[in-house]
Design a protein around this motif. Structure first.
Motif: not given
Length: 255
Positions: A204-223
């Protein structure tokens, strides 16, 4: 014209891993496939063709129990397939890397990126499925299925992609708990791009949002791609994957 035969890597764990390597300019792009997928899938072959056209070094391979590698799928687990990836990166790559992880390969690529921050300069995940053994499979099991798992050591689940059932073993679930990436800090100092389809009914898309929220980095994007399913393999999705890899390579070079 027949497809070229793979090369093989004998690992210290006694596994024989099939792979295809394309020589070219670094950073090398490495494709990590999904659960029960193999290195002859459309995403891997599309990236290989792109690499050959652009003169980029590229590697695709089969985990043990997958494709043309040794082993039995039902006896494998995330930890062992992560070992396969680590051995392949150590033995058949050099210098900086851009990892492209699809579905379960997204989970494994996150583990490799966390383990090798000095080498991984870019990360692209496609319908990434980190921690799915716990959050999707175990949490989604009924009490009857959990009781059967405890009693028999496995359960069978219908597959959306093939006629035979998935055999989910107790080993697979328990090993997955030792390799989770969404419970502890997940630093991703490299250029990172997550790709996911809104029509993905497997992850589910919610997992992609969770991953984006959880990971830490200077240049992360979710498409998010409207309507794209878990395969993420139609023409527009394949083109997007290659374009995203090109973007990551450019950003990594600029950095």
């Amino acid at each position: 014209m027949s497809a070229p035969s793979p090369s093989y890597l004998e690992t210290p764990q006694g596994r024989r891993l099939a792979y295809h390597a394309t020589e070219g300019q670094g950073p090398m792009v490495v494709f990590l496939g999904g659960l029960k997928s193999d290195m002859d899938g459309s995403k891997a072959l599309h990236l290989e063709a792109w690499a050959q056209q652009t003169g980029r070094a590229f590697l695709r391979f089969d985990y043990s129990g997958h494709g043309q590698s040794s082993g039995v799928f039902a006896e494998g687990c995330i930890g062992e397939w992560s070992e396969d990836a680590a051995e392949m990166l150590a033995a058949r790559t050099e210098g900086p890397l851009v990892l492209v992880g699809s579905s379960m390969g997204g989970w494994i690529s996150l583990r490799m990126a966390r383990a090798l921050p000095e080498r991984v300069v870019g990360l692209v995940t496609v319908a990434a499925a980190p921690d799915f053994t716990e959050d999707e499979w175990w949490e989604g099991m009924s009490e009857a299925e959990k009781a059967q798992m405890d009693r028999d050591g496995f359960i069978a689940r219908p597959s959306d992609y093939e006629d035979s059932d998935y055999i989910i073993t107790r080993k697979f679930i328990e090993d997955g708990r030792q390799n989770l990436v969404l419970r502890d800090p997940l630093p991703l100092p490299m250029v990172t791009r997550f790709l996911h389809g809104t029509g993905d009914e497997t992850v589910p898309t919610r997992l992609a949002l969770r991953l984006l929220d959880h990971a830490q980095g200077p240049d992360m994007r979710l498409t998010l791609v409207d309507g794209a399913d878990h395969r993420f393999s139609d023409d527009r999705c394949l083109a997007l994957i290659a374009a995203t890899v090109e973007d990551v390579l450019a950003q990594a070079a600029a950095a």
